[in-house]
Design an enzyme around this catalytic site. Structure first.
Site, mmCIF file in Angstrom:
data_model
loop_
_atom_site.group_PDB
_atom_site.id
_atom_site.type_symbol
_atom_site.label_atom_id
_atom_site.label_comp_id
_atom_site.label_asym_id
_atom_site.label_seq_id
_atom_site.Cartn_x
_atom_site.Cartn_y
_atom_site.Cartn_z
ATOM 1 C CG HIS A 118 0.468 -2.860 -8.685
ATOM 2 N ND1 HIS A 118 0.609 -1.677 -7.999
ATOM 3 C CD2 HIS A 118 0.736 -3.843 -7.787
ATOM 4 C CE1 HIS A 118 0.960 -1.933 -6.741
ATOM 5 N NE2 HIS A 118 1.027 -3.246 -6.589
ATOM 6 C CG LEU B 269 -11.519 -1.968 -3.961
ATOM 7 C CD1 LEU B 269 -13.000 -1.690 -3.762
ATOM 8 C CD2 LEU B 269 -11.330 -3.310 -4.657
ATOM 9 N NE ARG B 270 -3.553 -0.789 -6.033
ATOM 10 C CZ ARG B 270 -2.678 -1.159 -5.112
ATOM 11 N NH1 ARG B 270 -2.579 -0.474 -3.980
ATOM 12 N NH2 ARG B 270 -1.910 -2.205 -5.286
ATOM 13 C CG ASP C 297 -2.962 -9.329 0.226
ATOM 14 O OD1 ASP C 297 -3.388 -8.185 0.497
ATOM 15 O OD2 ASP C 297 -1.770 -9.629 0.331
#
Lengths: 321, 428
Positions: free
Chosen positions: B311, B65-66, B307
């Site tokens: 980005h 989820l960054r 997965d």
């Protein structure tokens, strides 16, 4: 390349990124166009005005002497304004992205990029993202392609051997890391060579290399039998430290071309090498400088071939002789 | 006490072997009855599920989820909303955040952010080793107490097998599940594409299957030695499926998942040098794809995961090997599962099980089923609704999907998490 990124709407060359996707007639057109430029070098004034007023930028993200010089000379002989930039030591080391570098140069109104880059796919990336009026010529990208080298080699072969359909060609050495090998194999198969062989130890062959349309040999003497054209590849020193090969001397023993081994090929076989050569590693000096070697002819032909490709990509189809 | 009625849908609840038309009754965040109307049930909200499928909310075993650390790419809020819109009610977050999930503070921060966002629930996976460096053990027990659901290596190769052995022994002592993506450091050799005909043709550094299968085989030996429960994530090749099958036959406590896109794309589907196809493990051969599909059908591979790896644009702008790997995949999970059903690789019941009850079982969660008494994590979807993957419909901050501007079939119309509506498709 499945997509027609390289061709314009009329099916003419726009970018020159790889041999893949280009048909026999287009490759032949390149060779014929190169032929029209070949006599020029002997003339007093070694110039034609085909690309007068055009600006060509040689973008070398990786070191090169031969390729950069011949591209530069080719551009100059076509009367283009040419600028060579070595980016290995320039902005990218300051963190600028490849795209930003391209955008900045675009803003200076250039017409063509000649690109060499250490990463496979870099020339495609630039071609895909650059302004539509700009042509991109791949001067070598990673392990992918070096199509102008392949074309100048095809030109050299045709000069000496004339007909591809009867030719058996062996590409010898570090196929795995070689963009030259990939482009040569594609070009030879497109032009209809009778057989293309690769000769190397397994450590220097990529997986499923036979899918490129080659037969595979691990023994130099066996592989050279009946061969008309021998293309040697440069062996980088770092292959020894990454456990791909035990030593230079063992490599030379197995795959180095010397006079004795050359006898296994046809008596009129020619020996080629894209340079720079490692004497005593992949090739013995007696062969490199010997009567069957055409290595320097390749270099001379590099100028005419690159002139042809540049002119065609700028829609200036050669000289009428 | 809020009462919700999900009215007249086709209820598919694999864990309870239910596949029939009916309604679901929810009160106070829990399922109270399936099909049989409880006495005096007066719903505060009615969700019309006619013509739609009602199933347990999906549980995704692997996503990024960054946040924390890379919120320019995505945030917990943006991605849990994307998950909710894909019918996913529970997400397992890989530990390679910045900083790594190796302290309770990071785990708690993630739980807090997810709770504040009020979409899908997020379970952090704790790093197996500190900073994921493969040298020192993380404080697994403290991390478990801080809400971590398992420990994992987040694709980082473990070079030292002694460390892996000890980490597995320690995890087993606390009955922690290890979520392991097998990947040998040396054989990986910076590969970015399947070591096959395509990589050879395009001169891309190849990643051999052996990089996965050797690390997998080593870890299986250590399962035998340590008794640690291991879930193998994002398998990519036929030989891995065979190894898992064999290990299961031997009775080892192992399970496995596959990323949904591996069941649809192969190296041959990649547009050359198009970085949107840059994933790790890479897209492999048609044979591998078929084996993975068969493994999923037979149950050798227990579940599907997204997965998900969102980005920013810059991460994908460059020559292929230099771009960052991963696909933004939460929102395509359901339609791509339904595509498998359309292509007769799975039954619809199996497909739903692989996304709900099967992962719940691996995580030992009381969810992934519509069992009365369970928290009401429910997904309602229209299996026939076509939608276009574009900025109008897309919720994730990551636009990096090979399905961009394509039309997919099957769309979530309503998602409930713990009895609370977390997503509703307008104009459904």
């Amino acid at each position: 390349m499945a997509d027609n990124l390289q061709l314009n709407d009329e099916g003419k060359l726009k970018h020159f990124l790889t041999i893949e996707g280009l048909d026999k007639s287009l490759l032949t057109e390149i060779l014929d166009t190169a032929e029209s430029f070949i006599g020029m070098s002997d003339q007093q004034v070694k110039k034609v005005p085909l690309l007068r007023g055009k600006t060509i930028v040689n973008l070398f993200f990786e070191n090169s002497t031969r390729t950069r010089t011949t591209f530069e000379l080719a551009a100059k002989r076509l009367s283009a304004d040419v600028l060579s930039i070595s980016i290995a030591t320039s902005s990218t080391s300051k963190g600028e992205s490849l795209l930003d570098t391209i955008r900045n140069l675009e803003a200076m109104f250039v017409d063509m990029f000649v690109v060499r880059h250490a990463i496979s796919g870099a020339a495609h990336f630039i071609a895909r993202h650059t302004a539509p009026h700009i042509s991109v010529i791949n001067a070598g990208d990673g392990q992918h392609a070096h199509p102008t080298q392949a074309m100048l080699d095809m030109f050299t072969i045709r000069q000496i051997k004339s007909d591809f359909s009867s030719l058996k060609v062996a590409v010898i050495g570090d196929i795995l890391h070689s963009r030259v090998a990939r482009s040569e194999i594609l070009a030879l198969n497109t032009l209809g060579a009778a057989e293309v062989r690769v000769i190397a130890p397994k450590t220097l062959l990529p997986a499923h290399v036979e899918t490129l349309g080659v037969s595979v040999y691990h023994n130099l003497m066996e592989g050279l039998k009946d061969i008309d054209v021998i293309i040697m590849l440069r062996l980088q020193k770092e292959r020894m430290t990454s456990a791909l090969l035990p030593s230079e001397s063992e490599y030379f023993k197995c795959f180095g071309l010397n006079e004795d081994k050359l006898k296994y090929a046809k008596p009129d076989a020619i020996v080629m090498h894209p340079g720079p050569i490692n004497r005593g590693v992949e090739i013995d000096s007696k062969v490199a400088d010997g009567p069957q070697s055409v290595i320097l002819k390749q270099v001379s032909n590099g100028i005419a071939t690159r002139m042809a490709i540049m002119a065609m990509a700028m829609q200036k189809p050669g000289m009428t002789s | 006490m809020t009462k919700i009625l999900i009215k007249q849908g086709r209820i598919i609840d694999p864990a309870n072997s239910i596949d029939r038309f009916g309604s679901i009754y929810i009160a106070d965040g829990r399922i109270i009855s399936v099909t049989a109307e409880p006495d005096g049930f007066r719903p505060d909200q009615v969700i019309d599920a006619i013509g739609q499928i009602v199933c347990p909310g999906f549980i995704d075993l692997s996503s990024r989820l960054r946040e924390p650390g890379q919120s320019r790419k995505a945030t917990i809020k943006s991605e849990t909303l994307a998950a909710a819109s894909g019918g996913i009610t529970t997400l397992c977050l890989q530990p390679d955040t910045v900083p790594v999930i190796d302290t309770p503070a990071v785990a708690e921060l993630i739980r807090d952010l997810a709770e504040k966002a009020q979409y899908s629930q997020v379970y952090p996976i704790a790093a197996l080793t500190q900073r994921l460096e493969g040298a020192e053990l993380s404080s697994m027990l403290a991390l478990k107490q801080a809400g971590c659901i398992a420990v994992g290596n987040a694709s980082q190769p473990l070079r030292n097998l002694l460390i892996l052995r000890r980490a597995m022994e320690y995890a087993a002592s606390h009955d922690l599940l290890l979520m392991f993506r097998p990947n040998d450091y040396w054989l990986g050799n910076n590969g970015c594409a399947h070591e096959g005909a395509m990589a050879t043709r395009y001169g891309l550094p190849g990643l051999p299957e052996a990089a996965e299968t050797i690390a997998l085989a080593q870890c299986l030996e250590l399962v035998e030695l340590t008794g640690c429960r291991v879930h193998f994530g994002q398998l990519s090749c036929q030989r891995s499926v065979l190894k898992i099958e064999q290990a299961k036959n031997e009775g080892l406590p192992v399970s496995a998942d596959v990323a949904i896109h591996q069941l649809h794309l192969t190296e041959n589907d990649m547009t050359p040098f198009d970085s949107v196809y840059h994933v790790l493990p890479p897209f492999r051969s048609e044979t591998d794809k078929q084996s993975l599909r068969q493994g999923l059908t037979s149950g050798t591979i227990n579940c599907l995961c997204s997965d998900h790896q969102p980005h920013d644009i810059d991460a994908k702008l460059g020559a292929f090997p230099e771009t960052e790997p991963g696909i933004s995949a939460l929102e395509t999970l359901l339609p791509l599962m339904l595509k498998l059903v359309d292509e007769q690789a799975l039954t619809l019941q199996q497909g739903i099980a692989r996304l709900s009850s099967d992962p719940a079982q691996i995580l030992r969660l009381n969810s992934g089923a519509l069992t009365p008494g369970f928290a009401a994590d429910v997904c309602v979807f229209n299996p026939e609704l076509n939608w276009r993957v574009n900025s109008e419909n897309w919720k994730s901050q990551g636009l990096n999907t090979p399905y961009w501007e394509q039309t997919l079939k099957g769309r979530v119309t309503f998602t409930l998490q713990g009895g609370k509506g977390i997503y509703c498709l307008l104009n459904a």
